[in-house]
Write an enzyme that holds these catalytic residues in place. Structure first.
Site, PDB file in Angstrom:
ATOM      1  N   TYR A 143       0.847  -1.193   0.000  1.00 60.46           N
ATOM      2  CA  TYR A 143       0.000   0.000   0.000  1.00 60.46           C
ATOM      3  C   TYR A 143       0.882   1.243   0.000  1.00 60.46           C
ATOM      4  CZ  TYR A 143      -3.451   3.456   1.450  1.00 60.46           C
ATOM      5  OH  TYR A 143      -4.258   4.561   1.514  1.00 60.46           O
ATOM      6  N   ASP A 237       9.312   2.633  -0.027  1.00 62.10           N
ATOM      7  CA  ASP A 237       8.246   3.366   0.661  1.00 62.10           C
ATOM      8  C   ASP A 237       8.329   2.966   2.132  1.00 62.10           C
ATOM      9  OD1 ASP A 237       5.995   4.276   1.882  1.00 62.10           O
ATOM     10  OD2 ASP A 237       4.597   3.579   0.349  1.00 62.10           O
ATOM     11  N   LYS A 265       4.257   9.336   8.511  1.00 62.75           N
ATOM     12  CA  LYS A 265       3.810   8.797   9.802  1.00 62.75           C
ATOM     13  C   LYS A 265       4.726   9.095  11.002  1.00 62.75           C
ATOM     14  CE  LYS A 265       0.955   5.276   7.674  1.00 62.75           C
ATOM     15  NZ  LYS A 265      -0.416   5.047   8.004  1.00 62.75           N
TER      16      LYS A 265
HETATM   17  C1  LIG Z   1       3.540   2.209   3.344  1.00 62.54           C
HETATM   18  C2  LIG Z   1       2.634   3.388   3.211  1.00 62.54           C
HETATM   19  N1  LIG Z   1       2.859   4.299   2.251  1.00 62.54           N
HETATM   20  C3  LIG Z   1       2.110   5.398   2.117  1.00 62.54           C
HETATM   21  C4  LIG Z   1       1.038   5.623   2.945  1.00 62.54           C
HETATM   22  C5  LIG Z   1       0.217   6.863   2.799  1.00 62.54           C
HETATM   23  O1  LIG Z   1       0.484   7.740   3.843  1.00 62.54           O
HETATM   24  P1  LIG Z   1      -0.591   8.875   4.215  1.00 62.54           P
HETATM   25  O2  LIG Z   1      -1.792   8.157   4.750  1.00 62.54           O
HETATM   26  O3  LIG Z   1       0.111   9.740   5.238  1.00 62.54           O
HETATM   27  O4  LIG Z   1      -0.873   9.603   2.959  1.00 62.54           O
HETATM   28  C6  LIG Z   1       0.736   4.697   3.946  1.00 62.54           C
HETATM   29  C7  LIG Z   1      -0.436   4.897   4.830  1.00 62.54           C
HETATM   30  O5  LIG Z   1      -0.976   4.010   5.423  1.00 62.54           O
HETATM   31  C8  LIG Z   1       1.555   3.560   4.091  1.00 62.54           C
HETATM   32  O6  LIG Z   1       1.324   2.638   5.039  1.00 62.54           O
END
Ligand SMILES: Cc1ncc(COP(=O)(O)O)c(C=O)c1O
Length: 419
Positions: A143, A237, A265
């Site tokens: 994700y 990511d 986060k």
């Molecule tokens: C691995 C990963 N990348 C990107 C995101 C997106 O982050 P945001 O919710 O701050 O846009 C998340 C959110 O859960 C994530 O777990």
């Protein structure tokens, strides 16, 4: 005045789609009405009815220090008093990005944004701009947030009933090629055929939305080699794993240096944040130095940045991650013996808890996860004051605010919830 969870949630539903500002909060995976939260302190949260919960959701990742840590409160208060946003450079941005580059040496230069999704979208643009190639390889089940070319195809689209998410641009689907996590052959097949048009491979090094999946020992190193061989950029990511599984994220834990990294986060202890960065030669493509455009009114705002620096300062104290690892090990070993079908997969600060005959290695194994059992288990725990993510496929969190006593209570409630 509405004072119960159900009254308030119905009122929210009348004005906000599904009553929530992000879909998973709506409890669709577990059913029932979500508690409406009004307060958080350390490892605890309270709902509008005054019921207290031990928080293992940790806001889906950011709260490494728990709720309302006094150092962050002080930093935030000072920022509000002295100016929360200027739309101009500030000394606090320097402190924050220096703390980031010290934790993540692969990020020689960094841009600050406001969310993980923004960081991912911007990193993809850098990859395309720098390479002159249009396509991106992503892994099924990883994700990356609300980024059109990544969340509109594959599993994410299928969950919403189609090959392409409704409303997404069809051009997006064509940009993305889907590979399989823990399967290097799937990547090499794609790169052999498409390397001349692939800008980057993006991966969540520790997927946290397909039940916390372990990368197999040679997987991330193998990806690095394939990307080098085919001259394709590797993007980690680490929005979820960054500053969580280690101060320098999964890249520190596994000793892999990606070309670009996305963070969010846990970087700013609960303030809205994102960051992307990598090799100087890549980041110098970003405007105004280069022609890859990315901008934002609130990017690098003092409120986020000053809280973020206070957060990273505390996370850089000696022994922090060693303590987190000890507590995580205690939790895993205590839970693992409770039920043969209860799978617990953990890294320091994050864990997956789900019912299945074995551990998930890739999205295909998700078929074996018993979602119905989690639903009833979830509500038994919630009733006893344990607040987990309302989905067995999403990572739960462990913060430095959780005490051994909190963990013992959690294990006891899980034991009761299983029987
Ligand atoms: C691995 C990963 N990348 C990107 C995101 C997106 O982050 P945001 O919710 O701050 O846009 C998340 C959110 O859960 C994530 O777990």
């Amino acid at each position: 005045m509405k004072t119960t969870n159900s009254e308030l949630f119905s009122a929210l539903c009348a004005r906000i789609p599904g009553g929530v500002n992000s879909p998973f909060r709506a409890f669709q995976a577990v059913g029932g009405t979500p508690p409406v939260l009004v307060r958080g302190q350390g490892a605890h949260v309270w709902d509008v009815e005054g019921k207290e919960y031990l928080d293992f959701c940790c806001a889906w990742g950011p709260l490494m220090l728990g709720h309302s840590h006094p150092d962050l409160v002080a930093a935030g208060r000072l920022a509000l008093e002295e100016g929360s946003v200027f739309g101009a450079s500030t000394p606090w941005e320097l402190e924050f990005v220096e703390a980031i580059t010290s934790a993540f040496p692969s990020m020689e230069k960094v841009r600050l944004v406001n969310s993980g999704a923004e960081a991912v979208a911007s990193a993809l643009r850098v990859a395309r701009g720098a390479s002159g190639k249009p396509r991106i390889v992503k892994f099924e089940g990883c994700y990356h947030g609300h980024v059109e070319c990544l969340d509109s195809v594959g599993l994410e689209a299928e969950e919403l009933g189609g090959a392409l998410a409704l409303g997404a641009s069809p051009g997006c689907a064509a940009e993305t090629i889907i590979a399989h996590f823990n399967n290097l052959d799937s990547v090499s097949r794609i790169l052999e055929k498409h390397h001349h048009e692939v800008a980057a491979v993006i991966v969540e090094p520790i997927p946290g939305s397909m039940a916390v999946t372990r990368p197999e020992p040679d997987f991330l190193g193998g990806l690095r080699k394939l990307c080098d061989e085919f001259q394709v950029l590797l993007i980690f990511d680490e929005v979820l794993s960054g500053c969580r599984v280690a101060r320098g994220g999964a890249q520190e834990l596994f000793g892999i240096r990606p070309d670009l990294t996305c963070l969010g986060k846990a970087l700013a202890g609960g303030m809205p944040v994102g960051a992307y960065g990598g090799k100087t030669e890549l980041m110098d493509h970003v405007a105004p130095l280069g022609k890859v455009y990315q901008a934002g009114t609130f990017c690098g705002n003092p409120l986020t940045v000053r809280c973020g620096t206070a957060n990273l300062r505390l996370l850089a104290e000696p022994g922090v991650y060693a303590k987190l690892a000890v507590e995580t090990d205690f939790l895993v070993s205590s839970l693992a013996e409770l039920d043969p079908n209860l799978q617990v997969v953990a890294y320091p600060g994050m864990f997956g808890l789900y019912f299945a005959p074995g551990q998930v290695r890739s999205h295909k194994d998700l078929e074996q996860v018993d979602l119905a059992r989690y639903r009833s288990f979830y509500h038994r725990l919630l009733k006893r004051g344990i607040y987990l993510p309302p989905s067995s496929l999403d990572a739960a969190g462990l913060s430095l605010a959780h005490t051994r006593q909190d963990l013992e209570r959690f294990v006891q409630v899980v034991r009761e919830g299983l029987s």
